[in-house]
Design a protein around this motif. Structure first.
Motif, PDB file in Angstrom:
ATOM      1  N   GLY A 197       0.821  -1.209   0.000  1.00 47.34           N
ATOM      2  CA  GLY A 197       0.000   0.000   0.000  1.00 47.34           C
ATOM      3  C   GLY A 197       0.853   1.256   0.000  1.00 47.34           C
ATOM      4  N   TYR A 198       1.926   1.256   0.779  1.00 50.84           N
ATOM      5  CA  TYR A 198       2.836   2.399   0.803  1.00 50.84           C
ATOM      6  C   TYR A 198       3.479   2.600  -0.568  1.00 50.84           C
ATOM      7  N   SER A 199       3.889   1.493  -1.201  1.00 50.56           N
ATOM      8  CA  SER A 199       4.506   1.582  -2.525  1.00 50.56           C
ATOM      9  C   SER A 199       3.519   2.121  -3.552  1.00 50.56           C
ATOM     10  N   ALA A 200       2.239   1.746  -3.392  1.00 51.58           N
ATOM     11  CA  ALA A 200       1.211   2.230  -4.323  1.00 51.58           C
ATOM     12  C   ALA A 200       1.041   3.736  -4.221  1.00 51.58           C
ATOM     13  N   VAL A 201       1.238   4.286  -3.033  1.00 54.58           N
ATOM     14  CA  VAL A 201       1.043   5.723  -2.812  1.00 54.58           C
ATOM     15  C   VAL A 201       2.308   6.516  -3.117  1.00 54.58           C
ATOM     16  N   TYR A 202       3.458   6.043  -2.642  1.00 57.38           N
ATOM     17  CA  TYR A 202       4.680   6.832  -2.715  1.00 57.38           C
ATOM     18  C   TYR A 202       5.685   6.316  -3.750  1.00 57.38           C
ATOM     19  N   ASP A 204       6.542   4.300  -7.665  1.00 57.99           N
ATOM     20  CA  ASP A 204       6.043   4.268  -9.041  1.00 57.99           C
ATOM     21  C   ASP A 204       5.396   2.900  -9.247  1.00 57.99           C
ATOM     22  N   PHE A 205       4.162   2.769  -8.745  1.00 65.14           N
ATOM     23  CA  PHE A 205       3.512   1.467  -8.698  1.00 65.14           C
ATOM     24  C   PHE A 205       3.249   0.915 -10.096  1.00 65.14           C
ATOM     25  N   MET A 307       9.548   7.857   5.224  1.00 62.17           N
ATOM     26  CA  MET A 307       8.136   7.718   5.563  1.00 62.17           C
ATOM     27  C   MET A 307       7.892   7.991   7.042  1.00 62.17           C
TER      28      MET A 307
END
Length: 444
Positions: A197-202, A204-205, A307
């Motif tokens: 979820g963090y990768s999806a937000v911050y 380049d998912f 983060m």
């Protein structure tokens, strides 16, 4: 489970799910979180993922069923179980060597596995002290390089991890450890979801997903297929005796096929989640997805350094990685300890002896990176697939069909017949083809 392999035949896992958690604890470790993402990066992303999933489905799961079945049928350590089963089938008792080869492979894996687990322990300490907090990507990359250059630092953490593993094995795989793994594995799974979820937000998912799941089969060569097959064995703990040893305590009335599919699914999901968590951060920070073994120790600290609550989450993540590594490392030397126990050597003595051998191999891996790479390559790409090949041949061709049908727990329907065909023909031919390609004798 109350005792190790070689305990009385009446000792059993309390339920099928207890076995699932134990076997998943053995399978889920550094192979999923550390190794899978970086080899995916090295071999081109999506096409490699498809090759890996095909190896899991066509080779890994059928061989894992055969290995658990052999353990349940033999009710002993891998070498003794295979020797006894071969004798019952009227075949040569030399089949027991295959079980012994697996135990040696597990010990060899421990020699470099404990070094990487030591890196994870080092990063627990770094997270607690805030060493990489607010650091730049360049500084974090340099920090990991400094760790690799520090022989005393690596030696210290490698020694700590080896002692932790030896302590658990010497005391036996207790209910306390089992309960801890039951709690900590779901925690690791939940935290990976949070990190995705963090990768999806911050991160380049989109780039991460494209890299993992877009397919360019022109980049999929014979070497990549060999690595995919080897990793399927590595991550499922196949060919090293661990799953066979655990299978010795598998309940006699439970379905092995459904159980193995559940374990393989959980193991694969965690590996994919690890990649989905890391690659978006790789692309967001302009790092190289194929940078090798340091992927987890560079990209995640970069994320944690920036983060909110990063130090807490970094500490939690690397602690859980270390615990996952410990749950796997126990299974690497437990079969060998059990074998020595059956020959009259006390558990504490046999554990310390094997742990010392593994420790020496780890020292060699630290001193010379070529030793590290050789141990990784020989075990994952040669010994484990060879062990799987012989287990497939043994169960598919040596054991009587009636015994296999009874011990597999399958009803003898279409699914059973499909498994037997795959085990007899597809898995062995696939393993042989990949080996021939690696020797340059067959073009894949």
């Amino acid at each position: 489970m109350t005792n190790g392999p070689g305990a009385p035949a009446g000792t059993m896992w309390k339920s099928r799910w207890t076995f699932i958690f134990a076997a998943t604890g053995s399978a889920v470790g550094l192979g999923n979180i550390w190794k899978f993402p970086y080899i995916t990066g090295e071999y081109g992303g999506g096409a490699f993922v498809i090759a890996y999933l095909a190896c899991i489905l066509l080779i890994g799961i059928p061989v894992m069923i055969a290995e658990v079945m052999s353990g349940r049928a033999g009710r002993s350590d891998p070498a003794t179980a295979m020797r006894n089963l071969a004798t019952e089938a009227g075949a040569t008792p030399w089949w027991g060597i295959i079980g012994g080869m697996g135990m040696i492979a597990g010990l060899m894996i421990m020699m470099f596995y404990s070094v990487v687990a030591g890196w994870a322990l080092d990063y627990v300490a770094q997270s607690l002290t805030g060493n990489y907090h607010k650091a730049s990507a360049g500084d974090i990359e340099a920090n990991f390089a400094n760790l690799l250059d520090s022989r005393p630092g690596q030696l210290g953490w490698h020694t700590v991890f080896t002692l932790l593993t030896a302590g658990v094995v010497a005391a036996g795989v207790t209910k306390g450890i089992g309960k801890a793994v039951d709690i900590l594995m779901p925690m690791l799974f939940a935290f990976l979801l949070l990190l995705v979820g963090y990768s999806a937000v911050y991160g380049d998912f989109a780039a991460g997903l494209h890299f993992m799941f877009d397919t360019d089969f022109s980049r999929l060569n014979g070497e990549a297929i060999l690595v995919a097959m080897g990793h399927a064995f590595f991550t499922l703990s196949l060919g090293m005796g661990a799953i066979m040893a655990y299978g010795a305590y598998f309940p006699g009335n439970a379905s092995i096929g459904k159980t193995v599919i559940t374990i393989a699914a959980l193991d694969t999901i965690i590996a994919l989640l690890a990649g989905m968590a890391m690659f978006p951060l790789v692309f967001a920070n302009d790092l190289t997805p194929g940078q090798g073994p340091g992927l987890m120790f560079v990209t995640l600290p970069i994320a944690f350094s920036n983060m909110s609550g990063g130090l807490f989450f970094g500490t939690l993540f690397f602690t859980l990685v270390s615990i996952a590594a410990l749950s796997s490392s126990i299974s690497l030397i437990e079969p060998g300890v059990a074998w020595l126990e059956k020959r009259g050597i006390k558990r504490v003595v046999s554990t310390l002896g094997l742990a010392f051998v593994a420790w020496l191999g780890g020292v060699a891996s630290i001193v010379d990176g070529d030793v590290f790479n050789a141990l990784d390559y020989i075990t994952a790409n040669i010994l484990l697939p060879l062990g799987g090949l012989f287990i497939a041949i043994f169960v598919g061709w040596v054991l009587p069909d009636k015994r296999v049908l009874t011990e597999s727990g399958m009803a003898g329907g279409q699914l059973y017949r499909m498994w037997r065909v795959v085990l007899r023909y597809v898995a062995p031919l696939g393993i042989i083809a990949v080996f021939l390609n690696s020797l340059g004798l067959l073009e894949l």
